[in-house]
Motif scaffolding. Structure first.
Motif, PDB file in Angstrom:
ATOM      1  N   VAL A 151       0.842  -1.206   0.000  1.00  0.00           N
ATOM      2  CA  VAL A 151       0.000   0.000   0.000  1.00  0.00           C
ATOM      3  C   VAL A 151       0.872   1.249   0.000  1.00  0.00           C
ATOM      4  CG1 VAL A 151      -2.059  -1.044   0.981  1.00  0.00           C
ATOM      5  CG2 VAL A 151      -0.262  -0.211   2.524  1.00  0.00           C
ATOM      6  N   GLY A 152       2.112   1.081  -0.434  1.00  0.00           N
ATOM      7  CA  GLY A 152       2.956   2.237  -0.685  1.00  0.00           C
ATOM      8  C   GLY A 152       3.746   2.770   0.484  1.00  0.00           C
ATOM      9  N   VAL A 153       3.872   1.999   1.566  1.00  0.00           N
ATOM     10  CA  VAL A 153       4.596   2.470   2.747  1.00  0.00           C
ATOM     11  C   VAL A 153       5.709   1.492   3.078  1.00  0.00           C
ATOM     12  CG1 VAL A 153       4.424   2.984   5.217  1.00  0.00           C
ATOM     13  CG2 VAL A 153       2.612   3.700   3.668  1.00  0.00           C
ATOM     14  N   ASP A 154       6.911   2.011   3.269  1.00  0.00           N
ATOM     15  CA  ASP A 154       8.075   1.188   3.575  1.00  0.00           C
ATOM     16  C   ASP A 154       8.078   0.863   5.067  1.00  0.00           C
ATOM     17  OD1 ASP A 154      10.449  -0.140   3.531  1.00  0.00           O
ATOM     18  OD2 ASP A 154      11.714   1.638   3.280  1.00  0.00           O
ATOM     19  N   LEU A 155       7.216  -0.067   5.443  1.00  0.00           N
ATOM     20  CA  LEU A 155       7.062  -0.425   6.851  1.00  0.00           C
ATOM     21  C   LEU A 155       6.823  -1.922   6.960  1.00  0.00           C
ATOM     22  CD1 LEU A 155       6.669   0.376   9.847  1.00  0.00           C
ATOM     23  CD2 LEU A 155       4.230   0.718   9.319  1.00  0.00           C
ATOM     24  N   ASP A 156       7.661  -2.589   7.741  1.00  0.00           N
ATOM     25  CA  ASP A 156       7.540  -4.025   7.970  1.00  0.00           C
ATOM     26  C   ASP A 156       7.226  -4.271   9.444  1.00  0.00           C
ATOM     27  OD1 ASP A 156       8.259  -4.575   5.298  1.00  0.00           O
ATOM     28  OD2 ASP A 156      10.387  -4.423   5.827  1.00  0.00           O
ATOM     29  N   VAL A 157       6.522  -5.364   9.724  1.00  0.00           N
ATOM     30  CA  VAL A 157       6.181  -5.720  11.093  1.00  0.00           C
ATOM     31  C   VAL A 157       6.441  -7.209  11.295  1.00  0.00           C
ATOM     32  CG1 VAL A 157       4.460  -3.905  11.396  1.00  0.00           C
ATOM     33  CG2 VAL A 157       3.756  -6.128  10.483  1.00  0.00           C
ATOM     34  N   THR A 158       6.576  -7.585  12.558  1.00  0.00           N
ATOM     35  CA  THR A 158       6.817  -8.976  12.919  1.00  0.00           C
ATOM     36  C   THR A 158       5.778  -9.412  13.934  1.00  0.00           C
ATOM     37  OG1 THR A 158       9.189  -8.698  12.560  1.00  0.00           O
ATOM     38  CG2 THR A 158       8.505 -10.613  13.832  1.00  0.00           C
ATOM     39  N   LEU A 159       5.263 -10.604  13.753  1.00  0.00           N
ATOM     40  CA  LEU A 159       4.245 -11.148  14.655  1.00  0.00           C
ATOM     41  C   LEU A 159       4.931 -11.760  15.875  1.00  0.00           C
ATOM     42  CD1 LEU A 159       1.122 -11.679  14.795  1.00  0.00           C
ATOM     43  CD2 LEU A 159       1.626 -13.955  13.912  1.00  0.00           C
ATOM     44  N   GLY A 160       4.986 -11.001  16.946  1.00  0.00           N
ATOM     45  CA  GLY A 160       5.647 -11.496  18.139  1.00  0.00           C
ATOM     46  C   GLY A 160       7.127 -11.725  17.889  1.00  0.00           C
ATOM     47  N   HIS A 161       7.672 -12.763  18.504  1.00  0.00           N
ATOM     48  CA  HIS A 161       9.100 -13.057  18.380  1.00  0.00           C
ATOM     49  C   HIS A 161       9.289 -14.546  18.155  1.00  0.00           C
ATOM     50  CE1 HIS A 161      10.081  -9.011  19.806  1.00  0.00           C
ATOM     51  NE2 HIS A 161       9.167  -9.201  20.741  1.00  0.00           N
ATOM     52  N   ALA A 162      10.152 -14.871  17.221  1.00  0.00           N
ATOM     53  CA  ALA A 162      10.499 -16.269  17.003  1.00  0.00           C
ATOM     54  C   ALA A 162      11.200 -16.812  18.251  1.00  0.00           C
ATOM     55  CB  ALA A 162      11.404 -16.406  15.784  1.00  0.00           C
ATOM     56  N   PRO A 163      11.044 -18.097  18.544  1.00  0.00           N
ATOM     57  CA  PRO A 163      11.631 -18.658  19.766  1.00  0.00           C
ATOM     58  C   PRO A 163      13.117 -18.395  19.925  1.00  0.00           C
ATOM     59  CG  PRO A 163      10.130 -20.223  18.760  1.00  0.00           C
ATOM     60  CD  PRO A 163      10.256 -19.080  17.808  1.00  0.00           C
ATOM     61  N   ASP A 164      13.872 -18.365  18.811  1.00  0.00           N
ATOM     62  CA  ASP A 164      15.319 -18.158  18.898  1.00  0.00           C
ATOM     63  C   ASP A 164      15.704 -16.703  18.746  1.00  0.00           C
ATOM     64  OD1 ASP A 164      14.761 -17.762  16.268  1.00  0.00           O
ATOM     65  OD2 ASP A 164      16.103 -19.308  15.488  1.00  0.00           O
ATOM     66  N   GLY A 165      14.690 -15.828  18.646  1.00  0.00           N
ATOM     67  CA  GLY A 165      14.966 -14.411  18.515  1.00  0.00           C
ATOM     68  C   GLY A 165      15.196 -13.957  17.093  1.00  0.00           C
ATOM     69  N   ASP A 166      15.301 -14.883  16.162  1.00  0.00           N
ATOM     70  CA  ASP A 166      15.485 -14.519  14.765  1.00  0.00           C
ATOM     71  C   ASP A 166      14.131 -14.417  14.069  1.00  0.00           C
ATOM     72  OD1 ASP A 166      18.247 -14.573  15.035  1.00  0.00           O
ATOM     73  OD2 ASP A 166      18.336 -16.735  14.620  1.00  0.00           O
ATOM     74  N   THR A 167      14.094 -13.695  12.955  1.00  0.00           N
ATOM     75  CA  THR A 167      12.866 -13.633  12.187  1.00  0.00           C
ATOM     76  C   THR A 167      12.587 -14.982  11.550  1.00  0.00           C
ATOM     77  OG1 THR A 167      14.077 -12.840  10.271  1.00  0.00           O
ATOM     78  CG2 THR A 167      13.112 -11.185  11.702  1.00  0.00           C
ATOM     79  N   THR A 168      11.325 -15.289  11.368  1.00  0.00           N
ATOM     80  CA  THR A 168      10.920 -16.586  10.846  1.00  0.00           C
ATOM     81  C   THR A 168      10.672 -16.498   9.348  1.00  0.00           C
ATOM     82  OG1 THR A 168       9.896 -17.146  12.942  1.00  0.00           O
ATOM     83  CG2 THR A 168       9.212 -18.422  11.037  1.00  0.00           C
ATOM     84  N   ALA A 169      11.354 -17.322   8.599  1.00  0.00           N
ATOM     85  CA  ALA A 169      11.131 -17.351   7.160  1.00  0.00           C
ATOM     86  C   ALA A 169       9.804 -18.018   6.869  1.00  0.00           C
ATOM     87  CB  ALA A 169      12.271 -18.102   6.482  1.00  0.00           C
ATOM     88  N   GLY A 170       9.261 -17.740   5.706  1.00  0.00           N
ATOM     89  CA  GLY A 170       8.008 -18.369   5.318  1.00  0.00           C
ATOM     90  C   GLY A 170       7.076 -17.368   4.663  1.00  0.00           C
ATOM     91  N   ARG A 171       5.810 -17.748   4.588  1.00  0.00           N
ATOM     92  CA  ARG A 171       4.830 -16.901   3.933  1.00  0.00           C
ATOM     93  C   ARG A 171       4.693 -15.561   4.647  1.00  0.00           C
ATOM     94  NH1 ARG A 171      -0.559 -19.770   4.579  1.00  0.00           N
ATOM     95  NH2 ARG A 171       0.320 -20.079   6.653  1.00  0.00           N
ATOM     96  N   PRO A 172       4.556 -14.471   3.895  1.00  0.00           N
ATOM     97  CA  PRO A 172       4.274 -13.192   4.540  1.00  0.00           C
ATOM     98  C   PRO A 172       2.857 -13.187   5.107  1.00  0.00           C
ATOM     99  CG  PRO A 172       4.157 -12.973   2.153  1.00  0.00           C
ATOM    100  CD  PRO A 172       4.690 -14.352   2.436  1.00  0.00           C
ATOM    101  N   LEU A 173       2.661 -12.422   6.161  1.00  0.00           N
ATOM    102  CA  LEU A 173       1.347 -12.314   6.783  1.00  0.00           C
ATOM    103  C   LEU A 173       0.340 -11.688   5.818  1.00  0.00           C
ATOM    104  CD1 LEU A 173       2.451 -10.838  10.232  1.00  0.00           C
ATOM    105  CD2 LEU A 173       1.652 -13.181   9.823  1.00  0.00           C
ATOM    106  N   PRO A 174      -0.906 -12.146   5.837  1.00  0.00           N
ATOM    107  CA  PRO A 174      -1.944 -11.448   5.076  1.00  0.00           C
ATOM    108  C   PRO A 174      -2.235 -10.095   5.724  1.00  0.00           C
ATOM    109  CG  PRO A 174      -2.926 -13.131   6.453  1.00  0.00           C
ATOM    110  CD  PRO A 174      -1.440 -13.301   6.576  1.00  0.00           C
ATOM    111  N   GLN A 175      -2.988  -9.267   5.022  1.00  0.00           N
ATOM    112  CA  GLN A 175      -3.237  -7.900   5.487  1.00  0.00           C
ATOM    113  C   GLN A 175      -3.794  -7.861   6.902  1.00  0.00           C
ATOM    114  OE1 GLN A 175      -5.386  -4.895   2.969  1.00  0.00           O
ATOM    115  NE2 GLN A 175      -6.900  -5.026   4.618  1.00  0.00           N
ATOM    116  N   SER A 176      -4.779  -8.712   7.198  1.00  0.00           N
ATOM    117  CA  SER A 176      -5.434  -8.642   8.503  1.00  0.00           C
ATOM    118  C   SER A 176      -4.459  -8.916   9.633  1.00  0.00           C
ATOM    119  CB  SER A 176      -6.597  -9.642   8.562  1.00  0.00           C
ATOM    120  OG  SER A 176      -6.146 -10.978   8.387  1.00  0.00           O
ATOM    121  N   LEU A 177      -3.589  -9.916   9.466  1.00  0.00           N
ATOM    122  CA  LEU A 177      -2.627 -10.242  10.505  1.00  0.00           C
ATOM    123  C   LEU A 177      -1.485  -9.235  10.546  1.00  0.00           C
ATOM    124  CD1 LEU A 177      -2.373 -14.143  10.348  1.00  0.00           C
ATOM    125  CD2 LEU A 177      -4.099 -12.691  11.429  1.00  0.00           C
ATOM    126  N   THR A 178      -1.185  -8.623   9.414  1.00  0.00           N
ATOM    127  CA  THR A 178      -0.178  -7.569   9.390  1.00  0.00           C
ATOM    128  C   THR A 178      -0.625  -6.383  10.233  1.00  0.00           C
ATOM    129  OG1 THR A 178       0.624  -8.239   7.200  1.00  0.00           O
ATOM    130  CG2 THR A 178       1.108  -5.999   7.888  1.00  0.00           C
TER     131      THR A 178
END
Length: 246
Positions: A80-107
Motif C-alpha cells: 500500500v505504498g509504505v516502507d514499513l515491515d512488522v513482525t508477529l511477536g518473536h520467534a523462539p530463537d529471537g530470529d525472524t521466521t522465514a516463510g509466507r508473509p502475513l496477510p493484510q489482517s494479521l499484518t
C-alpha cells in the motif's frame, strides 16, 4: 480456555503512515484498539493468537494466505505504498521466521501489538477463509481455545463495506442493519447472535470479519466472558467495531 479477546478492524488505514494526512480521522479507532489490546495483556494469557480473514489463491502459482502463522512471521505495508515491515511477536530463537508473509489482517494485528509494546505471551497467527461455514469457524475456535489453559485472541475483521455510495462495495441498504446486529453482538459477547450471522449476506456485503467473529464465538463457549463495546463507526463506508471481552 479462552480468558480474553479483543475485536478490532483491520484496514491498513489504521496505520498512520498509510493514512498520511487522513490519519487523525481514525485516532479514536486506534485508541480503542490499543485499549482492547490492554485488556488482553491484563489477562496474562499463556498464548495470544491473532485471528483474521485470509484468502485462497485466485490464480495458479499463488500461495494461500489461510492457515497458521508462527511466532516471528513477517508482514509488510509495502503493497500500500509504505516502507514499513512488522513482525508477529518473536520467534523462539529471537530470529525472524522465514516463510509466507502475513496477510493484510494479521499484518495490521502485528502492527497493533508492536504499537502496544506487547511483551507478554508468545504470539501466533491464524488466517481463516472468509467464506468458511459458521460451523467450521466454531470448530476452529474450540480448537484454538483448547491449546492451553489461558488463551487470548486478537480478532481482526471489518464489517460491511457497503455503507455509502463511495464505499468499496457501493451502497447496500442491508449493510447498516447487518453491522448493527454484529456490533451489538460483539459488544455484549452474545455468542448465539454472532453464530447466527448470515454467512451469505456477509459475503454479499463484503464483511470480512464474519468468519473470525464466529471463530471467536466458538472459542468463547463456556468461558463466561463479558463484552464491552469500545468503538463503532463506518468511516469510508466500512463498518468498524472494537470490543473487549474479559
Amino acid at each position: 480456555m479462552l480468558v480474553a479477546a479483543a475485536v478490532c478492524p483491520c484496514p491498513p488505514l489504521l496505520v498512520p503512515e498509510v493514512a498520511a494526512g487522513a490519519a487523525p480521522e481514525l485516532d479514536a479507532a486506534r485508541d480503542a484498539c490499543l485499549d482492547a489490546v490492554g485488556v488482553l495483556a491484563a489477562a496474562r494469557p499463556d498464548l495470544l493468537v491473532v485471528v483474521g480473514p485470509g484468502d485462497e489463491p485466485s490464480e495458479p502459482g499463488e500461495h494461500p494466505t489461510v492457515g497458521p502463522y508462527p511466532p516471528g512471521a513477517q508482514g509488510s505495508f509495502r503493497g500500500v505504498g509504505v516502507d514499513l515491515d512488522v513482525t508477529l511477536g518473536h520467534a523462539p530463537d529471537g530470529d525472524t521466521t522465514a516463510g509466507r508473509p502475513l496477510p493484510q489482517s494479521l499484518t495490521v494485528g502485528a502492527w497493533l501489538l508492536e504499537r502496544a509494546h506487547w511483551t507478554g505471551a508468545p504470539v501466533e497467527g491464524l488466517a481463516f477463509l472468509q467464506t468458511a461455514a459458521p460451523e467450521d469457524c466454531a470448530e476452529a475456535g474450540r480448537a484454538v481455545a483448547g491449546r492451553t489453559d489461558r488463551v487470548a485472541l486478537l480478532v481482526m475483521g471489518d464489517g460491511s463495506a457497503c455503507r455509502t455510495l463511495k464505499a468499496p462495495g457501493y451502497l447496500d441498504d442491508r449493510a447498516a442493519a447487518f453491522d448493527a446486529r454484529a456490533t451489538e453482538a460483539l459488544g455484549s459477547a452474545d455468542l448465539d447472535a454472532i453464530a447466527a450471522l448470515d454467512a451469505t449476506l456477509a459475503h454479499e456485503l463484503k464483511a470480512a470479519g464474519r468468519a473470525p467473529w464466529q471463530l471467536l464465538a466458538g472459542a468463547a463457549r463456556d468461558a463466561g466472558l463479558a463484552g464491552r463495546l469500545l468503538y463503532e463507526d463506518a468511516p469510508y463506508g466500512v463498518g468498524y467495531t472494537v470490543a473487549a471481552w474479559s
